[in-house]
Each structure stands twice: as structure tokens, then as C-alpha cells.
Design an enzyme around this catalytic site. Structure first.
Site, PDB file in Angstrom:
ATOM      1  CG  HIS A 137      -2.134  -0.960   0.825  1.00  0.00           C
ATOM      2  ND1 HIS A 137      -3.191  -0.755   0.037  1.00  0.00           N
ATOM      3  CD2 HIS A 137      -2.505  -1.898   1.682  1.00  0.00           C
ATOM      4  CE1 HIS A 137      -3.960  -1.697   0.005  1.00  0.00           C
ATOM      5  NE2 HIS A 137      -3.802  -2.370   0.986  1.00  0.00           N
ATOM      6  CG  ASP A 138       0.315   6.098  -0.582  1.00  0.00           C
ATOM      7  OD1 ASP A 138       1.121   6.868   0.065  1.00  0.00           O
ATOM      8  OD2 ASP A 138      -0.209   6.486  -1.445  1.00  0.00           O
ATOM      9  CG  ASP A 167      -2.532   4.931  -3.346  1.00  0.00           C
ATOM     10  OD1 ASP A 167      -1.744   4.086  -3.821  1.00  0.00           O
ATOM     11  OD2 ASP A 167      -3.535   4.679  -2.789  1.00  0.00           O
TER      12      ASP A 167
END
Length: 372
Positions: A137-138, A167
């Protein structure tokens, strides 16, 4: 006429990077069809807070799109989707590498039936390389590209960023940029192409100064020690008497000297070669003597690059933001309308429709599948 009017986009992505990319295209006039799972749709629909049947997150990211529910595990459904893709201009997908191939919707399979298609794959680590299939994830991409390591707080630990930079700036924005490049190239050659957008790759652009310093012999940057990481009194955040904060960035000499004059910083601490920690401490002591409102008034019109740190609510109510019409557009979900997400599309190229809806799950199934 909007610049992307008539452009057909099929978006297989979920959550943030791909949906934001297709939102930007939709705001510039593209017809965006969002492919979703039957029954549940994009996971973002389930988030909170709720706006009608959907989450506020989903509503903000999907203004003006259409929704097509398709079970891509069913071969007959995939064939119907392939038929739609025969006349599409752009495909956006955000699965791990290899997933679209296994579904029969990979680049080679679709390029064979539509050689003009621009096929954009957004992923964390890119389509190739040792990390290509690693989940992330980010925060992971920020951590493994050195950005998080330079964002140390007072205790020396990295500060959790409040924005999803990977993102948005590493995924959505480069995707749109390269889609437009690919469409321009298609105008010249008549052929589409495959785009490999790696969020982690694109984060290294933010390191322009630190890469330059480290590789040129200037030394690898350290958290809290460099100009933009807290090591200079000219680029710092100072606490005021009423526990608010002043963001001071008088970097250039003329700004710095004016700033020093206004706060009364002793001459011996103004020299750029002086003990920076001592200068920071003295600036902090002086700023802490007065309230945020006082400093706001004192610095007004002085051209010293100083701002009071605001809340988001205060920022959205700023007279400048209101005058710019940044939140004049609206997005509707059921009977509720929210400010539409501002996107980096110049007003002359953006949809003039003040209110547009986020799609209901599968709201275009009959319309789209009935054309096959």
C-alpha cells in the site's frame, strides 16, 4: 466540446489510483465505464462515512462515470466484455501482474482484437522485477523508496503522512499523463500501446534534490538535517503562543532578511553559516511569544513566505479558494450532493456540468450489454 469527448475508457481498477485517473479523464469529457464485481462492486463503496448507499470516498472518485457489473471469473461474461473492448480507446487496470492475462483480458489478447487500444496497468512495483507481485500500500512504497525515512518527527521516528502520495502522485497522475502521450502517439501511428505505471518508480521523482546530493558527493540527506527536512531556520514550522503553528519558508536571502527584521532576530544569528540549531531555537522562542493571529497580521503583505497552519475546514473556507471556484462543482449520490473533488484539469478543459452523479452499482449493464 471537451477535449476527450468521444473517448471510450474501460476502468477495471478499484480504490484510489486507477479510479482517480479515470475521474480526471471523465472530467475532461471521456465516457468512463467502471467494471465492478457483481453484488459488492468496488470495495471503496463500503467505506465510511456513508453518502446514501455508497461511501463518500467512492462518490468523490467516481463522479460522471458509468458502472458495469461483470463476473470476470465467468468465461461467457469475459467474452461479452471483450466485445465491448473491441471499440474502446483506453483500458485501465490495477491488478497484480498476470491477473488480467489469466482472465483472458491481458494486453496481448486485447491488442489482437483492438490494436488501437491504450492499455494502462497501474501497480505498486511495476510489471517486471523481483517485487512485481509483492503486495503493498501507499505507506509501503513510501517506506521502500526512502521518502518515509526522511520524514522524522521530534522523537526521530518517521511521521505518518496524511496524504496518499504514492497512489496519487505516483500512480493516478503519471497514468493520465502517459495515457495522453499514448493517445497522441496513436494519432501518429494508428497503434495503441501498453503502459507500465509503477507507483514506487514514480516516487523517486520527489527525490530530485536528495539523489543529486547523494550521488554528486554532497552527502546523502538525513532526516531533520537538510533545508526541507527541518535543518534550517529558513524552512521550519514554529509553535505560536496559542499552540498553533507558523510555517515559515523565507528561503531566499531577501525573504530571510525581511523575516529576521520583523521578528527582531539578532544580527549574529542571521548569517547562513551560523549555528542553525541556535538560530532555530531563537526563532522559535520569538514566535512563541505571540499568537497566530498576531503573526498573521504582522506578516500580511510583507512578502516573507509565512503562513499559519490551517485545518482543512479553514482551507476550504479561504476567500481565495472560494474566489477560484475550486469547490463549485458537485457530485450527487441519491438525494445528497457533496463538493466534487478538485482535479488538475484546467477549467477550459473540464466538464461544465456543476452537478454530476456517481454511478449506482451496475447502472449501465442493460445499456452496455444490450449493444453486444
Amino acid at each position: 466540446m471537451l477535449p476527450l469527448k468521444g473517448l471510450s475508457v474501460f476502468d477495471f481498477s478499484t480504490l484510489l489510483p486507477g479510479p482517480l485517473a479515470s475521474l480526471i479523464l471523465a472530467e475532461a469529457g471521456a465516457d468512463v465505464v467502471k467494471i465492478e464485481r457483481p453484488s459488492s462492486g468496488d470495495e471503496m463503496r463500503t467505506y465510511h462515512p456513508r453518502v446514501g448507499e455508497n461511501s463518500a470516498n467512492f462518490v468523490m472518485l467516481n463522479r460522471g462515470k458509468r458502472s458495469l457489473c461483470a463476473d470476470l471469473k465467468q468465461p461467457e461474461v469475459v467474452e461479452r466484455v471483450r466485445a465491448l473492448l473491441e471499440r474502446a480507446d483506453v483500458l485501465i487496470e490495477q491488478f497484480r501482474p498476470g491477473v488480467m492475462d489469466r482472465l483472458g483480458l491481458g494486453f496481448e489478447a486485447i491488442h489482437a482484437i483492438n490494436p488501437r487500444l491504450v492499455y494502462c496497468s497501474i501497480s505498486g512495483w511495476g510489471q517486471t522485477g523481483p517485487k512485481a507481485s509483492v503486495a503493498g500500500h501507499d505507506l509501503n512504497y513510501l517506506a521502500e523508496t526512502g521518502i518515509l525515512g526522511l520524514s522524522a518527527g521530534a522523537d526521530g521516528a518517521p511521521v505518518l503522512p496524511p496524504v496518499l502520495a504514492a497512489d496519487i502522485a505516483g500512480g493516478a497522475f503519471p497514468a493520465v499523463m502517459n495515457i495522453m502521450f499514448a493517445l497522441r502517439e496513436r494519432d501518429r501511428t494508428g497503434k495503441g500501446t501498453r503502459l507500465d505505471i509503477s507507483m514506487a518508480d514514480n516516487l523517486f521523482t520527489f527525490h530530485y534534490w536528495s539523489i543529486g546530493s547523494g550521488t554528486s558527493g554532497g552527502g546523502w540527506p538525513k532526516p531533520g538535517a537538510e533545508l526541507v527536512t527541518g535543518g534550517s531556520p529558513r524552512y521550519h514550522v514554529y509553535k505560536t503562543a496559542d499552540s498553533r503553528y507558523l510555517a515559515a519558508a523565507p528561503v531566499e536571502e531577501r525573504f530571510w532578511q525581511r523575516f529576521c527584521q520583523i521578528i527582531g532576530l539578532p544580527q549574529e544569528l542571521r548569517d547562513p553559516e551560523v549555528d542553525k540549531k541556535a538560530a532555530i531555537a531563537e526563532v522559535q522562542r520569538r514566535i512563541a511569544e505571540r499568537t497566530a493571529a498576531y503573526w498573521c497580521d504582522v506578516f500580511a503583505g510583507q512578502d516573507v513566505c509565512c503562513s499559519i497552519v490551517t485545518t482543512l475546514e479553514e482551507a476550504m473556507d479561504d476567500p481565495h479558494v472560494i474566489a477560484r471556484g475550486l469547490f463549485d462543482h458537485r457530485v450527487k449520490s441519491g438525494s445528497v450532493a457533496l463538493p466534487a473533488l478538485p482535479v488538475p484539469v484546467a477549467p477550459v478543459f473540464r466538464s461544465v456540468a456543476e452537478v454530476r452523479a456517481a454511478p449506482g452499482l451496475g447502472d449501465s449493464n442493460q445499456e452496455l450489454l444490450g449493444t453486444i
